[in-house]
Motif scaffolding. Structure first.
Motif, PDB file in Angstrom:
ATOM      1  N   PHE A 148     -47.611 -27.088 -11.199  1.00  0.00           N
ATOM      2  CA  PHE A 148     -48.163 -25.854 -11.231  1.00  0.00           C
ATOM      3  C   PHE A 148     -47.658 -24.648 -10.626  1.00  0.00           C
ATOM      4  O   PHE A 148     -47.401 -23.687 -10.658  1.00  0.00           O
ATOM      5  N   LEU A 149     -47.499 -25.066  -8.935  1.00  0.00           N
ATOM      6  CA  LEU A 149     -47.026 -24.170  -8.082  1.00  0.00           C
ATOM      7  C   LEU A 149     -45.712 -23.612  -8.375  1.00  0.00           C
ATOM      8  O   LEU A 149     -45.388 -22.471  -8.533  1.00  0.00           O
ATOM      9  N   ASN A 150     -44.803 -24.494  -8.640  1.00  0.00           N
ATOM     10  CA  ASN A 150     -43.451 -23.984  -8.882  1.00  0.00           C
ATOM     11  C   ASN A 150     -43.150 -22.915 -10.338  1.00  0.00           C
ATOM     12  O   ASN A 150     -42.760 -21.910 -10.106  1.00  0.00           O
ATOM     13  N   GLY A 151     -43.835 -23.667 -11.207  1.00  0.00           N
ATOM     14  CA  GLY A 151     -44.011 -22.829 -12.680  1.00  0.00           C
ATOM     15  C   GLY A 151     -44.625 -21.347 -12.450  1.00  0.00           C
ATOM     16  O   GLY A 151     -44.054 -20.429 -12.787  1.00  0.00           O
ATOM     17  N   HIS A 152     -45.837 -21.297 -11.764  1.00  0.00           N
ATOM     18  CA  HIS A 152     -46.636 -20.272 -11.549  1.00  0.00           C
ATOM     19  C   HIS A 152     -45.769 -19.079 -10.811  1.00  0.00           C
ATOM     20  O   HIS A 152     -45.621 -17.868 -11.131  1.00  0.00           O
ATOM     21  N   LEU A 153     -45.444 -19.731  -9.632  1.00  0.00           N
ATOM     22  CA  LEU A 153     -44.556 -18.849  -8.501  1.00  0.00           C
ATOM     23  C   LEU A 153     -43.290 -18.441  -9.193  1.00  0.00           C
ATOM     24  O   LEU A 153     -42.932 -17.381  -8.734  1.00  0.00           O
ATOM     25  N   LEU A 154     -42.580 -19.141  -9.758  1.00  0.00           N
ATOM     26  CA  LEU A 154     -41.259 -18.777 -10.366  1.00  0.00           C
ATOM     27  C   LEU A 154     -41.622 -17.460 -11.357  1.00  0.00           C
ATOM     28  O   LEU A 154     -41.028 -16.272 -11.367  1.00  0.00           O
ATOM     29  N   PHE A 188     -52.832 -10.264 -12.974  1.00  0.00           N
ATOM     30  CA  PHE A 188     -51.849 -10.984 -13.102  1.00  0.00           C
ATOM     31  C   PHE A 188     -51.061 -10.914 -11.902  1.00  0.00           C
ATOM     32  O   PHE A 188     -50.472 -10.010 -11.467  1.00  0.00           O
ATOM     33  N   GLY A 189     -50.766 -12.233 -11.130  1.00  0.00           N
ATOM     34  CA  GLY A 189     -49.840 -12.317 -10.139  1.00  0.00           C
ATOM     35  C   GLY A 189     -50.593 -12.080  -8.716  1.00  0.00           C
ATOM     36  O   GLY A 189     -50.157 -12.139  -7.774  1.00  0.00           O
ATOM     37  N   SER A 190     -52.281 -11.786  -9.032  1.00  0.00           N
ATOM     38  CA  SER A 190     -52.947 -11.548  -7.712  1.00  0.00           C
ATOM     39  C   SER A 190     -53.178 -12.918  -7.177  1.00  0.00           C
ATOM     40  O   SER A 190     -53.353 -14.021  -7.746  1.00  0.00           O
ATOM     41  N   ALA A 191     -53.801 -12.849  -5.672  1.00  0.00           N
ATOM     42  CA  ALA A 191     -54.362 -13.944  -5.092  1.00  0.00           C
ATOM     43  C   ALA A 191     -55.541 -14.907  -5.724  1.00  0.00           C
ATOM     44  O   ALA A 191     -55.710 -15.898  -5.717  1.00  0.00           O
ATOM     45  N   ALA A 192     -56.381 -13.687  -6.367  1.00  0.00           N
ATOM     46  CA  ALA A 192     -57.741 -14.177  -7.382  1.00  0.00           C
ATOM     47  C   ALA A 192     -57.408 -15.116  -8.385  1.00  0.00           C
ATOM     48  O   ALA A 192     -58.018 -16.138  -8.464  1.00  0.00           O
ATOM     49  N   GLU A 193     -56.077 -14.703  -9.058  1.00  0.00           N
ATOM     50  CA  GLU A 193     -55.698 -15.239 -10.145  1.00  0.00           C
ATOM     51  C   GLU A 193     -55.211 -16.574  -9.797  1.00  0.00           C
ATOM     52  O   GLU A 193     -55.346 -17.711 -10.401  1.00  0.00           O
ATOM     53  N   PHE A 194     -54.392 -16.592  -8.826  1.00  0.00           N
ATOM     54  CA  PHE A 194     -53.939 -17.954  -8.158  1.00  0.00           C
ATOM     55  C   PHE A 194     -55.026 -18.889  -7.769  1.00  0.00           C
ATOM     56  O   PHE A 194     -54.807 -20.051  -8.261  1.00  0.00           O
ATOM     57  N   ASP A 195     -56.031 -18.312  -7.348  1.00  0.00           N
ATOM     58  CA  ASP A 195     -57.059 -19.567  -6.969  1.00  0.00           C
ATOM     59  C   ASP A 195     -57.690 -19.855  -8.131  1.00  0.00           C
ATOM     60  O   ASP A 195     -58.109 -21.050  -8.032  1.00  0.00           O
ATOM     61  N   VAL A 200     -58.366 -24.935 -11.645  1.00  0.00           N
ATOM     62  CA  VAL A 200     -58.317 -25.692 -12.644  1.00  0.00           C
ATOM     63  C   VAL A 200     -57.327 -26.891 -12.369  1.00  0.00           C
ATOM     64  O   VAL A 200     -57.939 -28.022 -12.714  1.00  0.00           O
ATOM     65  N   VAL A 201     -56.474 -26.840 -11.712  1.00  0.00           N
ATOM     66  CA  VAL A 201     -55.675 -27.975 -11.234  1.00  0.00           C
ATOM     67  C   VAL A 201     -56.436 -28.941 -10.296  1.00  0.00           C
ATOM     68  O   VAL A 201     -56.408 -30.215 -10.806  1.00  0.00           O
ATOM     69  N   LEU A 202     -57.121 -28.580  -9.490  1.00  0.00           N
ATOM     70  CA  LEU A 202     -57.990 -29.303  -8.626  1.00  0.00           C
ATOM     71  C   LEU A 202     -59.023 -30.169  -9.325  1.00  0.00           C
ATOM     72  O   LEU A 202     -59.291 -31.324  -9.077  1.00  0.00           O
TER      73      LEU A 202
END
Length: 215
Positions: A148-154, A188-195, A200-202
């Protein structure tokens, strides 16, 4: 800058070389990175670098290790179980990706087996096991998290340190459902979206653990 002769150390060590390499990639990108260009930046003969780090592949590994060390520094000591370890690691990883968007692709395309990378995984594995999660869930969870982290952050760091630009307007006639949901995609791309996505992952890991624990 005058170049020192072959074999002259010029005060070089692995840490200094890696820091200079990170700075060079940050500035010019991976496509232009090479040992000769790094040697020019340091004012040394390329053989002086090879004395400490043998070859470009090893140098790229040193670059990866240097930025992952920043994640370890950001993560600190978690005290509230595996989810805190996972969240701190994830946020440290995100912060590092935004600081080094041109370095970040290295972390997604090369196996990360440095001591600092393995120490981070050990912390997460140990916290999950201490919480009593089933071993198969513990074994699978870091792969799920970092996929998740790699795909999201790329996707989110493709625009550089400032992140991606805003989404273009959607044609409501051609894409009515997407247009209706567009206000919910505005961050899109915000810290709120990331959280939200990290949640969902956790939650998926928690649900999987609960299913496996059910007799």
């Amino acid at each position: 800058m005058a170049r020192r002769t072959r074999g002259t150390s010029a005060g070089l060590d692995r840490e200094r070389i890696a820091a200079a390499a990170v700075a060079l990639v940050d500035r010019d990108g991976l496509e232009r990175f090479g040992v000769r260009r790094l040697a020019e930046e340091l004012g040394v003969d390329p053989m002086s670098i090879y004395h400490h780090i043998r070859g470009k592949a090893a140098l790229l590994d040193a670059v990866s290790e240097a930025v992952l060390a920043e994640v370890a520094a950001d993560a600190g000591e978690a005290s509230s179980g595996w989810e805190e370890v996972a969240r701190r690691t994830a946020h440290g990883y995100r912060d590092m990706a935004y600081r080094h968007p041109k370095v970040f692709p290295l972390l997604t395309t090369r196996a990360q087996t440095s001591p600092v990378a393995l120490a981070a995984l050990e912390r997460l594995f140990a916290a999950m096991r201490a919480a009593g999660l089933p071993d198969q869930v513990v074994a699978d969870a870091p792969m799920v998290l970092f996929s998740f982290l790699n795909g999201h952050l790329l996707a989110r760091t493709g625009g550089g340190p400032d992140g991606p630009g805003p989404m273009p307007p959607l044609d409501a006639g051609a894409h009515p459902t997407m247009a209706a949901l567009a206000p919910l995609l505005a961050d899109f791309g915000s810290a709120a979206e990331f959280d939200r996505m990290l949640d969902v992952v956790l939650q998926g890991i928690r649900d999987r653990a609960a299913r496996e624990e059910t007799p």
